[in-house]
Structure formats: C-alpha cells, structure tokens
Scaffold this motif. Structure first.
Motif, PDB file in Angstrom:
ATOM      1  N   MET A   1       1.056  -1.228  -0.027  1.00 26.74           N
ATOM      2  CA  MET A   1       0.038   0.068  -0.078  1.00 26.74           C
ATOM      3  C   MET A   1       0.959   1.135  -0.054  1.00 26.74           C
ATOM      4  O   MET A   1       1.637   1.530   0.750  1.00 26.74           O
ATOM      5  N   LEU A   2       0.733   2.068  -0.923  1.00 31.82           N
ATOM      6  CA  LEU A   2       1.667   3.200  -1.333  1.00 31.82           C
ATOM      7  C   LEU A   2       0.924   4.282  -0.287  1.00 31.82           C
ATOM      8  O   LEU A   2      -0.038   4.746  -0.418  1.00 31.82           O
ATOM      9  N   ILE A   3       1.590   5.026   0.464  1.00 32.84           N
ATOM     10  CA  ILE A   3       1.540   6.319   1.198  1.00 32.84           C
ATOM     11  C   ILE A   3       2.022   7.563   0.596  1.00 32.84           C
ATOM     12  O   ILE A   3       3.419   7.355   0.323  1.00 32.84           O
ATOM     13  N   GLY A   4       1.254   8.413   0.431  1.00 35.46           N
ATOM     14  CA  GLY A   4       2.024   9.613  -0.171  1.00 35.46           C
ATOM     15  C   GLY A   4       0.942  10.813  -0.426  1.00 35.46           C
ATOM     16  O   GLY A   4      -0.204  10.720  -0.081  1.00 35.46           O
ATOM     17  N   ARG A   5       1.572  11.956  -0.945  1.00 32.61           N
ATOM     18  CA  ARG A   5       0.563  12.974  -1.019  1.00 32.61           C
ATOM     19  C   ARG A   5      -0.040  12.939  -2.521  1.00 32.61           C
ATOM     20  O   ARG A   5      -1.307  13.485  -2.855  1.00 32.61           O
ATOM     21  N   SER A   6       0.621  12.152  -3.534  1.00 32.43           N
ATOM     22  CA  SER A   6      -0.167  11.951  -4.726  1.00 32.43           C
ATOM     23  C   SER A   6      -1.500  11.374  -4.853  1.00 32.43           C
ATOM     24  O   SER A   6      -1.707  10.414  -3.744  1.00 32.43           O
ATOM     25  N   SER A   7      -2.299  11.761  -5.689  1.00 34.58           N
ATOM     26  CA  SER A   7      -3.647  11.172  -5.713  1.00 34.58           C
ATOM     27  C   SER A   7      -3.618   9.793  -6.026  1.00 34.58           C
ATOM     28  O   SER A   7      -4.676   8.976  -6.129  1.00 34.58           O
ATOM     29  N   GLU A   8      -2.517   9.323  -6.808  1.00 32.05           N
ATOM     30  CA  GLU A   8      -2.488   7.957  -7.117  1.00 32.05           C
ATOM     31  C   GLU A   8      -2.077   7.138  -6.057  1.00 32.05           C
ATOM     32  O   GLU A   8      -1.845   5.771  -6.103  1.00 32.05           O
ATOM     33  N   ALA A   9      -1.461   7.675  -4.935  1.00 29.14           N
ATOM     34  CA  ALA A   9      -1.204   6.853  -3.793  1.00 29.14           C
ATOM     35  C   ALA A   9      -2.547   6.285  -3.373  1.00 29.14           C
ATOM     36  O   ALA A   9      -3.577   6.509  -3.383  1.00 29.14           O
ATOM     37  N   ASP A  10      -2.235   4.881  -2.611  1.00 29.95           N
ATOM     38  CA  ASP A  10      -3.250   3.857  -2.070  1.00 29.95           C
ATOM     39  C   ASP A  10      -3.786   4.777  -0.983  1.00 29.95           C
ATOM     40  O   ASP A  10      -4.937   4.733  -0.575  1.00 29.95           O
ATOM     41  N   LEU A  11      -3.118   5.210  -0.109  1.00 26.57           N
ATOM     42  CA  LEU A  11      -3.306   6.049   1.098  1.00 26.57           C
ATOM     43  C   LEU A  11      -2.969   7.575   0.890  1.00 26.57           C
ATOM     44  O   LEU A  11      -1.729   7.775   1.247  1.00 26.57           O
ATOM     45  N   SER A  12      -3.510   8.392   0.081  1.00 28.28           N
ATOM     46  CA  SER A  12      -3.439   9.687  -0.212  1.00 28.28           C
ATOM     47  C   SER A  12      -3.772  10.501   1.179  1.00 28.28           C
ATOM     48  O   SER A  12      -4.679  10.854   1.543  1.00 28.28           O
ATOM     49  N   ILE A  13      -2.606  11.340   1.511  1.00 25.80           N
ATOM     50  CA  ILE A  13      -2.718  12.401   2.710  1.00 25.80           C
ATOM     51  C   ILE A  13      -2.275  13.667   2.156  1.00 25.80           C
ATOM     52  O   ILE A  13      -1.272  14.032   1.571  1.00 25.80           O
ATOM     53  N   LYS A  14      -3.312  14.557   2.473  1.00 32.28           N
ATOM     54  CA  LYS A  14      -3.014  16.100   1.733  1.00 32.28           C
ATOM     55  C   LYS A  14      -2.342  16.643   2.776  1.00 32.28           C
ATOM     56  O   LYS A  14      -2.867  17.621   3.266  1.00 32.28           O
ATOM     57  N   ASP A  15      -1.151  16.362   2.900  1.00 35.52           N
ATOM     58  CA  ASP A  15      -0.215  16.928   3.679  1.00 35.52           C
ATOM     59  C   ASP A  15       1.016  17.420   2.871  1.00 35.52           C
ATOM     60  O   ASP A  15       1.718  16.690   2.338  1.00 35.52           O
ATOM     61  N   GLN A  16       1.270  18.796   2.844  1.00 42.71           N
ATOM     62  CA  GLN A  16       2.194  19.331   1.963  1.00 42.71           C
ATOM     63  C   GLN A  16       3.733  18.776   2.322  1.00 42.71           C
ATOM     64  O   GLN A  16       4.591  18.924   1.590  1.00 42.71           O
ATOM     65  N   SER A  17       3.810  18.436   3.458  1.00 44.30           N
ATOM     66  CA  SER A  17       5.219  17.887   4.041  1.00 44.30           C
ATOM     67  C   SER A  17       5.514  16.586   3.655  1.00 44.30           C
ATOM     68  O   SER A  17       6.679  16.087   3.800  1.00 44.30           O
ATOM     69  N   LEU A  18       4.597  15.756   3.070  1.00 43.15           N
ATOM     70  CA  LEU A  18       4.669  14.389   2.379  1.00 43.15           C
ATOM     71  C   LEU A  18       5.275  14.595   1.069  1.00 43.15           C
ATOM     72  O   LEU A  18       5.017  15.611   0.403  1.00 43.15           O
ATOM     73  N   SER A  19       6.171  13.422   0.627  1.00 38.55           N
ATOM     74  CA  SER A  19       6.344  13.543  -0.791  1.00 38.55           C
ATOM     75  C   SER A  19       5.439  12.728  -1.635  1.00 38.55           C
ATOM     76  O   SER A  19       4.391  12.254  -0.822  1.00 38.55           O
ATOM     77  N   ARG A  20       5.398  12.938  -2.696  1.00 38.81           N
ATOM     78  CA  ARG A  20       4.222  12.500  -3.622  1.00 38.81           C
ATOM     79  C   ARG A  20       4.228  10.755  -3.326  1.00 38.81           C
ATOM     80  O   ARG A  20       3.223  10.120  -3.359  1.00 38.81           O
ATOM     81  N   LYS A  21       5.477  10.326  -3.152  1.00 39.80           N
ATOM     82  CA  LYS A  21       5.213   8.989  -2.946  1.00 39.80           C
ATOM     83  C   LYS A  21       6.280   8.733  -1.882  1.00 39.80           C
ATOM     84  O   LYS A  21       7.628   8.845  -1.934  1.00 39.80           O
ATOM     85  N   HIS A  22       5.762   8.816  -0.688  1.00 43.51           N
ATOM     86  CA  HIS A  22       6.279   8.751   0.584  1.00 43.51           C
ATOM     87  C   HIS A  22       6.956   7.668   1.350  1.00 43.51           C
ATOM     88  O   HIS A  22       8.434   7.334   1.527  1.00 43.51           O
ATOM     89  N   ALA A  23       6.176   6.593   1.451  1.00 45.00           N
ATOM     90  CA  ALA A  23       6.474   5.259   1.952  1.00 45.00           C
ATOM     91  C   ALA A  23       5.548   4.333   1.317  1.00 45.00           C
ATOM     92  O   ALA A  23       4.633   4.417   0.763  1.00 45.00           O
ATOM     93  N   ASN A  24       6.098   2.862   1.640  1.00 38.17           N
ATOM     94  CA  ASN A  24       5.179   1.740   1.301  1.00 38.17           C
ATOM     95  C   ASN A  24       5.001   0.861   2.492  1.00 38.17           C
ATOM     96  O   ASN A  24       5.968   0.354   3.155  1.00 38.17           O
ATOM     97  N   LEU A  25       3.899   0.259   2.582  1.00 34.21           N
ATOM     98  CA  LEU A  25       3.258  -0.612   3.598  1.00 34.21           C
ATOM     99  C   LEU A  25       3.244  -2.139   2.798  1.00 34.21           C
ATOM    100  O   LEU A  25       2.653  -2.135   1.877  1.00 34.21           O
ATOM    101  N   PHE A  26       3.765  -3.300   3.305  1.00 33.28           N
ATOM    102  CA  PHE A  26       3.982  -4.332   2.585  1.00 33.28           C
ATOM    103  C   PHE A  26       4.026  -5.586   3.721  1.00 33.28           C
ATOM    104  O   PHE A  26       4.406  -5.068   4.743  1.00 33.28           O
TER     105      PHE A  26
END
Length: 535
Positions: A1-26
């Motif tokens: 599960m991709l975590i990031g600011r991008s709308s393409e992320a599975d867990l999309s968080i609208k936090d400007q301090s995040l990278s678009r593709k920040h971290a991955n859960l697996f």
C-alpha cells in the motif's frame, strides 16, 4: 500500500510535508513492514527514523511529514496477509479532489527534475516538460499587449493539454474575477468555468486544484453552471508571482472523455507561473506608458496654467509689486492675477485657492480665471465681482468644488484699497510703523451658495505700507513634528522685514519656510502677492 501526497497513492494524505510517493506498507513473511521511499522529510516509527524496511506492531506510530498513522488490529498470531486495496478506484473511476500549494508544487517539481535517480523514463519526461515550458515562454514573449497574451496562452494550453473548455480569469480593479480569454471545443457552448469554491482555493489560497469528478464532490454541488454543463473533471492553477495572485487558469472535461492527472496539474502550474510573470511585466509596461502619458498631459496642463498667470507684473507708479505661485504638484490649485483696468486708474489684485489639488484643481482655476475676467474688466467693485463669479461657479461645478479668494482694487493715486475676502486667509496690512492689520472674511467662499452675499471693506495705504496676500500653503506649512508655520509668524516676519523690496522680502520668507519645514516637500500650493507703497 503506497502512502504519499499523490492522488495515485493508495493512502493519499493531503499534507504538503509529504512527498508524492513517501512510503510503502507491505507484508514480508506475514509481518507488516514499512519502507521509506527516499522521501524528502523521511519516515519515522515510534520517533525513530528508518532507512530500511522496518517491522510494525500493534500501536506502532508511523510519522510521515507532519502526519501520524497508528497501527491497530494486527493479528498477534500472524493470520493471513490481507488483500492489497486500491482506494482510488470506484465503479465510476477516479473520484478524488486534490489541492496542492502551487508555489510548493513548483519547488518540488524543480527538485525532482534535479534528482539523479529519476531513471531514463523520468529524465525523458522532464526533458519533454522543459521543452514545452520553453516553447510557452517563447510564445508568451511575443505578446505585445495583455489581451493578445491571454489569447495566445489559452490557444497554446488547449493545443497541448487538450481540455474541452478553458478559461483565463483576471482580477479587475475591484478585485473581482472576470473571464478574459476562453476556449470551448463545441461551437454551441459558451459556458464560463467558474465556481466560488474553486476561486477561493486557487486565487485566495494559492492552491492548484485537480477535481476528478465534480458530481460526487459536494463542494461543487452549488456550481450549477458547471454541473449543468456536464463538466466532470476540472484542473486549475493560480496566476501568481512573488507579489500577488492576479487570476487563475481553469480547464475542464465533460463526461468521462478526459481525466486530468497530477502531471497535468504540475504542467499547468508551471505554465501559469511563466504566464503570471509575463502578465506582471506587461502590466508594468502598460503602467509605465500610462504614467508617461499622464506626465505629458500634466506637463501640457502646467504650460497652459502658466499662461493664465501674469507673464509680467504691471508697473504701478509709486508702488512695487511681487507675485508668484509655487505648485506642490505639476499643476496648481492656486491662482493669482494683477490686472490694471480703467486705463490704469485702478489695479485689481486677486489671490484664489480652489479646493483639492492636482488636475481637477487646475481645471477649476482655469474656470475661475475665465469667469472673473469679464466682471473685472467691466469695472465692477470687488463684492459685485465675487457675487457674479460665485453664482456662475455654482452652476458649473459640483458642490464639493469651490474656491476661497481675496480680491483687492487699488486706487494708486490715493492709496485706497477696496477689498472682499471670500473665505480666504486674512491678508496682512503692515503699516509703515510696523503695526499689523488683518483683513478678515467679508463673505463665503466662491461657488458654495447661489444666494451668498459679499461685502467690501477698505484700507488706506500710506507711503511705506505693505499689503501681503497669500494662500494657506504658506501659513499651514508644517515641520516634521506637525507644527504649522502659522499666519502670526508670517505676519511677524513681514513686519520685521517690511523695509525690504517685495522680491527681496519674498526670498526672506522662502528661506524661513525652508528652514522651518526642513527636508519635507510642500504639502500644498504656495501663492504670494506683495504690494508695497514706496516711501
């Protein structure tokens, strides 16, 4: 599960301090793991920064940017690995709305472009983007005026980003957004892509907006024109520079024909940034041209006004005369005349100060000169001249425009001076022995009231006497602490230096004013007329 600011992320968080593709859960061997994806601000677990895949437990706290995620509900016996979820997709396709700060998005785009780990495909994508931006910059640089720039911009955007509708909004003088350039794919459509909510997010907050489905976003249910037109996907970017936001660019697509992406948003933000700079430069160029035009008009008005003032003062046997107006701006609201009449048997002195400053005041002085010329030449007494001029001013000017005036008529043979003071500063009669007589009001200012009455008084000028007529630019000149020079100080100085010739006395007064005000510029026009009977 991709975590990031991008709308393409599975867990999309609208936090400007995040990278678009920040971290991955697996899962690895039935253990839930988290891995940082070389994010800009890093990933922490329970306060500890991680640099490789890290195992998670119940109540573990994941920190990504300024956001925190707490892990709950893990089966202690391991259980089965859950199904990977894609939270972006519904049966109707993407439905997310994304707002990103445009300035920060630009910074991240530039930082990403410099990232050496982009790979071949990433580098190729950024090179293509740079080519497009260079093309847009070249296209905008050829626009010679604002409207042609906006027309070129909307055509270029529609050619490269293929929206079904496009609109460019700019703020008017009152700060309201107005459509200045539009495009629609259908010749029968004339919709303007406007929403109050969208304008607030983009123009007021400086966000770029990506709306993937307006029908299921409750924030757009009030945008009747947008919903009714069938618009489903919207893309918007602010036209901002370092100083302010001047408007926004909005693109749309109807039905499911076209969905904008975050890459489209990044591109539109970059183009809008280039366009905003060019718009600002054009505005400054047009402002400079307008300023030059106004300066030329003011210069012409000044030359015309100078023609209204006496080119030279008349020679009066047995008397010395001085007269001057010093404008606080290029044109003046003060006016004076020294005019012989009746074959030299009389001489008329007029000092006037019209309300206001600048161009409007100078126009009123021209009217005053024209209206007073005929009654003066007709030989009328001062109160009759003021009465006639006042009535004509009332008919020709708005209520807030009026003039104060001091009008004196000298009989050189006898030294008698008949005067009317129409709401003006009291003239100063300084006698040969130094005594001061103030010539106070005998009527209202000119142009205030059609039925205003004026009266006249008289003085007698003996040899050595001095008559000082002036505007309030002299008495109300102030120092850096706001204290006024005052009529009393002006009178005392004139009395002290009454033995000087009028032109020398004027220089003495100018020096005194300059010492009093220091480096402060004149805040008002200054007119001074001096009449001295020779000893």
């Amino acid at each position: 599960m991709l975590i990031g600011r991008s709308s393409e992320a599975d867990l999309s968080i609208k936090d400007q301090s995040l990278s678009r593709k920040h971290a991955n859960l697996f899962y690895r061997n039935e253990t839930l793991m988290i891995e940082d994806l070389d994010s800009h601000n890093g990933t922490r677990v329970n306060g500890r920064s991680i640099f490789e895949p890290y195992p998670l437990e119940n109540d573990s706290v994941i920190e990504v940017g300024e956001s925190r995620i707490k892990v709950k509900g893990l089966q202690e016996d391991g259980g089965t690995q859950p199904k990977r979820l894609n939270v972006r997709e519904t049966k109707d396709g993407p439905s997310r709305t994304v707002y990103m700060n445009a300035a920060r998005l630009l910074e991240e785009t530039e930082r990403a472009a410099a990232d050496a780990s982009l790979g071949e495909s990433g580098s190729r994508r950024f090179i293509e983007r740079l080519k497009l931006l260079n093309e847009a910059h070249h296209m905008l640089s050829h626009a010679i005026d604002l409207q042609s720039l906006l027309d070129h911009l909307v055509k270029w955007i529609t050619a490269h980003m293929r929206p079904e509708e496009a609109a460019i909004f700019l703020k008017d003088d009152e700060g309201k957004l107005e459509p200045r350039a539009t495009y629609t794919h259908s010749k029968n459509r004339h919709d303007v892509l406007y929403s109050t909510h969208l304008a607030e997010e983009v123009v007021e907050k400086g966000n770029a907006a990506l709306v993937m489905d307006t029908e299921i976003d409750e924030r757009f249910t009030g945008a009747v024109s947008i919903i009714a037109s069938g618009v489903r996907s919207l893309l918007a970017a602010p036209l901002s520079d370092e100083e302010s936001c001047v408007g926004m660019v909005v693109l749309s697509a109807r039905g499911m024909v076209r969905h904008f992406s975050e890459e489209d948003m990044e591109m539109l933000v970059s183009i809008a940034s280039v366009a905003a700079l060019r718009i600002r430069n054009l505005a400054l160029t047009e402002e400079a041209a307008e300023r030059r035009r106004l300066e030329e008009e003011l210069s012409l008005a000044r030359r015309i006004q100078e023609k209204l003032l006496p080119g030279s003062l008349p020679q009066i046997n047995g008397y010395a005369v001085f007269g001057e107006t010093i404008p606080s701006q290029q044109v003046s609201g003060d006016f004076f005349q020294v005019m012989p009449r009746l074959g030299g048997r009389e001489c008329v002195f007029l000092v006037a100060d019209v309300s206001g400053k600048g161009m409007a005041a100078s126009l009123l002085t021209a009217s005053l000169e024209a209206l007073s010329a005929a009654p003066i030449e007709d030989g009328r007494p001062p109160e009759a001249i003021c009465s006639k001029v006042s009535r004509m001013l009332v008919k020709r000017t708005p209520p807030e425009k009026y003039a104060t005036a001091f009008l004196a008529i000298l009989d050189p043979a006898t030294g008698r001076v008949d005067y009317t003071n129409a709401g003006h500063n009291p003239a100063i009669h300084i006698k040969n022995g130094g005594e001061i007589e103030w010539l106070e009001n005998t009527g209202l200012p000119l142009g205030l009231w059609t039925r205003g009455s004026f009266s006249a008084k008289d003085i007698h000028m003996e040899p050595g006497d001095l008559l000082v007529m002036y505007s309030d630019g002299w008495s109300e000149a102030h120092d850096d602490e706001g204290r006024e020079f005052s009529m009393e100080r002006l009178g005392d100085l004139c009395a002290e230096h009454r033995g000087l010739e009028p032109d020398a006395l004027a220089e003495e007064l100018k020096q005194a004013i300059a010492e009093f005000t220091g480096d402060l510029p004149n805040s008002d026009d200054q007119t001074l007329v001096l009449l001295k009977r020779n000893p």
